[in-house]
Design a protein around this motif. Structure first.
Motif: not given
Length: 258
Positions: A144, A190, A223, A206, A201-202, A198, A225, A208-209, A146
């Motif tokens: 990930e 969410g 994060k 996906e 990502y997971a 951006q 999610h 994440t922000y 993060l």
């Protein structure tokens, strides 16, 4: 123009099936040209790129890069993002500098004395529990990428992951703006603005922000999610979450002036 992939009758499970622009770059494992819709991953040590499924499958039985043979582990790979655009008459002109970038921090022992200082343009968003200034950052943990909070005085970034707060000194990147404005936009459950940055990502790919929210009356970075419908934050040694938060939006000034 005939697709070289179809000419060679090559099928890759990591390739996008959607019609999309093609890069003149091959995945070093399946030997298929990358397309805009592909999920592309890079090795952290040597930087070679492959389809995610190709690379993770390879690393399930090997600990070396399939292209150069250097040491490579599944926990040290990360997704890369490519921007595609139609070719224009200006393609041969000088390419302008990116309006923002993620700058790696040198926090290794023996680094220059000022290497831990945030670069000009870093976003100072608040303070930690000890009153130290904190900056928008991101870190790599396992599969990930993060969002994290970088604390120069501690020469470390703080992120929440796996129900715990993690203090990271390796593979820390600080967000630096050169020709951008930024703002924090309210979100919940969410949700995130269309133009949200951006940040990571997971492990399933996906996006994440970067977000910030309140916990025990203190604002913390974390994060967003989307599929989990919360913002995850680090609090002491734990990971906490909230369903109401603010999301970081970064807008190039030329775009903001339109």
């Amino acid at each position: 123009m005939e697709d070289p992939n179809s000419k060679n009758n090559v099928v890759c499970k990591g390739c996008s099936t959607e019609p999309s622009p093609q890069l003149n770059i091959l995945c070093g494992i399946c030997k298929v040209f990358f397309r805009a819709g592909d999920v592309i991953f890079s090795t952290a040590a040597c930087g070679h790129v492959f389809h995610k499924k190709c690379l993770t499958s390879w690393l399930s039985t090997s600990q070396s890069c399939p292209q150069c043979g250097s040491h490579c582990y599944r926990t040290r790979i990360h997704q890369i993002y490519l921007n595609f655009a139609e070719r224009t008459d200006f393609d041969d002109e000088e390419i302008p500098n990116a309006p923002f970038e993620w700058v790696p921090m040198d926090l290794e022992f023996g680094a220059p004395a000022d290497a831990h200082l945030p670069p000009d343009g870093a976003i100072q968003w608040g303070t930690d529990d000890d009153g130290h200034q904190t900056y928008v950052a991101r870190v790599y943990i396992d599969d990930e990428l993060l969002p994290a909070s970088y604390v120069p005085e501690k020469k470390a970034a703080i992120a929440s992951w796996g129900c715990h707060a993690r203090r990271m000194t390796d593979e820390v990147e600080v967000l630096v703006l050169s020709d951008c404005d930024h703002k924090w936009v309210a979100g919940e459950g969410g949700s995130f603005p269309e133009d949200a940055l951006q940040s990571g990502y997971a492990d399933n790919g996906e996006v994440t922000y970067t977000g910030r929210g309140l916990h025990n009356g203190i604002q913390r970075l974390g994060k967003v999610h989307p599929s989990h419908k919360v913002l995850y934050m680090a609090h002491k040694d734990s990971e906490v979450n909230t369903s109401t938060y603010e999301v970081l939006v970064v807008t190039p000034r030329e775009q903001a002036d339109r």
